[in-house]
Motif scaffolding. Structure first.
Motif, PDB file in Angstrom:
ATOM      1  N   GLY A 188       0.848  -1.184   0.000  1.00  0.00           N
ATOM      2  CA  GLY A 188       0.000   0.000   0.000  1.00  0.00           C
ATOM      3  C   GLY A 188       0.882   1.231   0.000  1.00  0.00           C
ATOM      4  N   LYS A 189       0.250   2.384  -0.156  1.00  0.00           N
ATOM      5  CA  LYS A 189       0.996   3.641  -0.136  1.00  0.00           C
ATOM      6  C   LYS A 189       1.452   3.953   1.284  1.00  0.00           C
ATOM      7  CE  LYS A 189      -1.267   5.623  -4.137  1.00  0.00           C
ATOM      8  NZ  LYS A 189      -1.994   6.754  -4.697  1.00  0.00           N
ATOM      9  N   PRO A 190       2.472   4.815   1.423  1.00  0.00           N
ATOM     10  CA  PRO A 190       2.910   5.203   2.765  1.00  0.00           C
ATOM     11  C   PRO A 190       1.747   5.818   3.549  1.00  0.00           C
ATOM     12  CG  PRO A 190       4.489   5.954   1.128  1.00  0.00           C
ATOM     13  CD  PRO A 190       3.289   5.439   0.381  1.00  0.00           C
ATOM     14  N   GLU A 191       1.663   5.430   4.803  1.00  0.00           N
ATOM     15  CA  GLU A 191       0.606   5.942   5.672  1.00  0.00           C
ATOM     16  C   GLU A 191       1.212   6.576   6.905  1.00  0.00           C
ATOM     17  OE1 GLU A 191      -2.365   3.061   6.653  1.00  0.00           O
ATOM     18  OE2 GLU A 191      -2.631   2.449   4.569  1.00  0.00           O
ATOM     19  N   THR A 192       0.659   7.728   7.297  1.00  0.00           N
ATOM     20  CA  THR A 192       1.088   8.387   8.521  1.00  0.00           C
ATOM     21  C   THR A 192       0.532   7.618   9.713  1.00  0.00           C
ATOM     22  OG1 THR A 192       1.137  10.533   7.402  1.00  0.00           O
ATOM     23  CG2 THR A 192       1.072  10.560   9.810  1.00  0.00           C
ATOM     24  N   GLU A 193       1.405   7.359  10.668  1.00  0.00           N
ATOM     25  CA  GLU A 193       1.027   6.599  11.861  1.00  0.00           C
ATOM     26  C   GLU A 193       0.707   7.553  13.004  1.00  0.00           C
ATOM     27  OE1 GLU A 193       0.839   3.231  11.714  1.00  0.00           O
ATOM     28  OE2 GLU A 193       1.458   3.354   9.610  1.00  0.00           O
ATOM     29  N   GLU A 194      -0.019   7.063  14.001  1.00  0.00           N
ATOM     30  CA  GLU A 194      -0.427   7.921  15.114  1.00  0.00           C
ATOM     31  C   GLU A 194       0.766   8.441  15.919  1.00  0.00           C
ATOM     32  OE1 GLU A 194      -1.726   4.974  18.637  1.00  0.00           O
ATOM     33  OE2 GLU A 194      -3.035   4.869  16.884  1.00  0.00           O
ATOM     34  N   TRP A 195       1.932   7.815  15.828  1.00  0.00           N
ATOM     35  CA  TRP A 195       3.123   8.279  16.536  1.00  0.00           C
ATOM     36  C   TRP A 195       3.870   9.364  15.752  1.00  0.00           C
ATOM     37  CZ3 TRP A 195       7.250   6.899  13.495  1.00  0.00           C
ATOM     38  CH2 TRP A 195       7.104   5.791  12.680  1.00  0.00           C
ATOM     39  N   GLY A 196       3.339   9.740  14.575  1.00  0.00           N
ATOM     40  CA  GLY A 196       3.876  10.864  13.815  1.00  0.00           C
ATOM     41  C   GLY A 196       4.748  10.520  12.632  1.00  0.00           C
ATOM     42  N   GLY A 197       5.191   9.290  12.530  1.00  0.00           N
ATOM     43  CA  GLY A 197       6.008   8.875  11.394  1.00  0.00           C
ATOM     44  C   GLY A 197       5.131   8.281  10.304  1.00  0.00           C
ATOM     45  N   ALA A 198       5.771   7.757   9.269  1.00  0.00           N
ATOM     46  CA  ALA A 198       5.036   7.133   8.165  1.00  0.00           C
ATOM     47  C   ALA A 198       5.707   5.810   7.819  1.00  0.00           C
ATOM     48  CB  ALA A 198       5.010   8.045   6.955  1.00  0.00           C
ATOM     49  N   MET A 199       4.884   4.855   7.350  1.00  0.00           N
ATOM     50  CA  MET A 199       5.399   3.538   7.006  1.00  0.00           C
ATOM     51  C   MET A 199       4.732   3.004   5.747  1.00  0.00           C
ATOM     52  SD  MET A 199       5.617   1.831  10.869  1.00  0.00           S
ATOM     53  CE  MET A 199       4.910   0.353  10.309  1.00  0.00           C
ATOM     54  N   ALA A 200       5.464   2.115   5.058  1.00  0.00           N
ATOM     55  CA  ALA A 200       4.926   1.363   3.923  1.00  0.00           C
ATOM     56  C   ALA A 200       5.671   0.033   3.891  1.00  0.00           C
ATOM     57  CB  ALA A 200       5.125   2.119   2.613  1.00  0.00           C
ATOM     58  N   HIS A 201       4.957  -1.038   3.565  1.00  0.00           N
ATOM     59  CA  HIS A 201       5.557  -2.373   3.537  1.00  0.00           C
ATOM     60  C   HIS A 201       5.754  -2.824   2.090  1.00  0.00           C
ATOM     61  CE1 HIS A 201       4.892  -2.730   7.809  1.00  0.00           C
ATOM     62  NE2 HIS A 201       3.635  -2.378   7.635  1.00  0.00           N
ATOM     63  N   PHE A 202       6.893  -3.495   1.844  1.00  0.00           N
ATOM     64  CA  PHE A 202       7.161  -4.043   0.520  1.00  0.00           C
ATOM     65  C   PHE A 202       7.692  -5.456   0.633  1.00  0.00           C
ATOM     66  CE2 PHE A 202      11.213  -2.025   1.615  1.00  0.00           C
ATOM     67  CZ  PHE A 202      12.166  -2.907   1.139  1.00  0.00           C
ATOM     68  N   LYS A 203       7.606  -6.186  -0.490  1.00  0.00           N
ATOM     69  CA  LYS A 203       8.066  -7.572  -0.542  1.00  0.00           C
ATOM     70  C   LYS A 203       9.221  -7.726  -1.515  1.00  0.00           C
ATOM     71  CE  LYS A 203       3.643  -9.742   0.480  1.00  0.00           C
ATOM     72  NZ  LYS A 203       2.653 -10.737   0.060  1.00  0.00           N
ATOM     73  N   ASP A 204      10.124  -8.644  -1.177  1.00  0.00           N
ATOM     74  CA  ASP A 204      11.151  -9.044  -2.138  1.00  0.00           C
ATOM     75  C   ASP A 204      10.572 -10.189  -2.976  1.00  0.00           C
ATOM     76  OD1 ASP A 204      11.453 -11.475  -0.725  1.00  0.00           O
ATOM     77  OD2 ASP A 204      13.397 -10.940   0.119  1.00  0.00           O
ATOM     78  N   PRO A 205      11.266 -10.653  -4.005  1.00  0.00           N
ATOM     79  CA  PRO A 205      10.719 -11.718  -4.849  1.00  0.00           C
ATOM     80  C   PRO A 205      10.428 -13.020  -4.107  1.00  0.00           C
ATOM     81  CG  PRO A 205      12.517 -10.637  -5.987  1.00  0.00           C
ATOM     82  CD  PRO A 205      12.505 -10.107  -4.575  1.00  0.00           C
ATOM     83  N   ALA A 206      11.061 -13.254  -2.960  1.00  0.00           N
ATOM     84  CA  ALA A 206      10.811 -14.457  -2.177  1.00  0.00           C
ATOM     85  C   ALA A 206       9.563 -14.311  -1.301  1.00  0.00           C
ATOM     86  CB  ALA A 206      12.022 -14.785  -1.309  1.00  0.00           C
ATOM     87  N   GLY A 207       8.990 -13.093  -1.265  1.00  0.00           N
ATOM     88  CA  GLY A 207       7.805 -12.850  -0.454  1.00  0.00           C
ATOM     89  C   GLY A 207       8.109 -12.355   0.947  1.00  0.00           C
ATOM     90  N   ASN A 208       9.395 -12.140   1.278  1.00  0.00           N
ATOM     91  CA  ASN A 208       9.755 -11.579   2.573  1.00  0.00           C
ATOM     92  C   ASN A 208       9.277 -10.133   2.630  1.00  0.00           C
ATOM     93  OD1 ASN A 208      11.337 -13.884   3.526  1.00  0.00           O
ATOM     94  ND2 ASN A 208      12.777 -13.300   1.927  1.00  0.00           N
TER      95      ASN A 208
END
Length: 123
Positions: free
Chosen positions: A92-112
């Motif tokens: 998903g797109k980067p999302e602002t978190e309630e602690w003030g930072g932002a995060m986004a998750h990605f996968k490598d080709p192995a699915g990690n």
């Protein structure tokens, strides 16, 4: 006495594809490589990619999971756009978190699964 995290190990059943992903899409440089192992040196911590045989039940459970590994960036939106353009699959797109930072998750080709994180500015 422990000083710091030295290395984090991740696993892949398709070593070459995953190694190429980290070099070409993510932009990591190889510090050391041998048969079935590749070490990326990342500013004081090593990310070690190891090849495993997915036909072995014990090894199969080591691939394609949430790693808990986060990569920091100063500008998550531009990093997200740059990595996406290189073929990095984000959940998903980067999302602002309630602690003030932002995060986004990605996968490598192995699915990690990895996390891209931007910490809030320090006052």
């Amino acid at each position: 006495m422990l000083n710091a995290i030295d290395a984090i190990r991740i696993f892949s059943g398709d070593f070459q594809e995953t190694k190429t992903f980290f070099v070409e899409a993510v932009g990591f440089e190889i510090g050391f490589e041998d048969e079935g192992v590749c070490v990326f040196d990342l500013a004081g911590t090593k990310l070690i990619l190891e090849e495993v045989d997915l036909s072995e039940p014990e090894a199969a459970g080591m691939v394609g999971r949430f790693t808990g590994v986060s990569f920091a960036t100063d500008d998550i939106k531009s990093t997200y756009k740059e990595l996406s353009a290189k073929g990095v699959h984000f959940e998903g797109k980067p999302e602002t978190e309630e602690w003030g930072g932002a995060m986004a998750h990605f996968k490598d080709p192995a699915g990690n699964v990895f996390t891209l994180v931007q910490y809030p500015p320090q006052n």
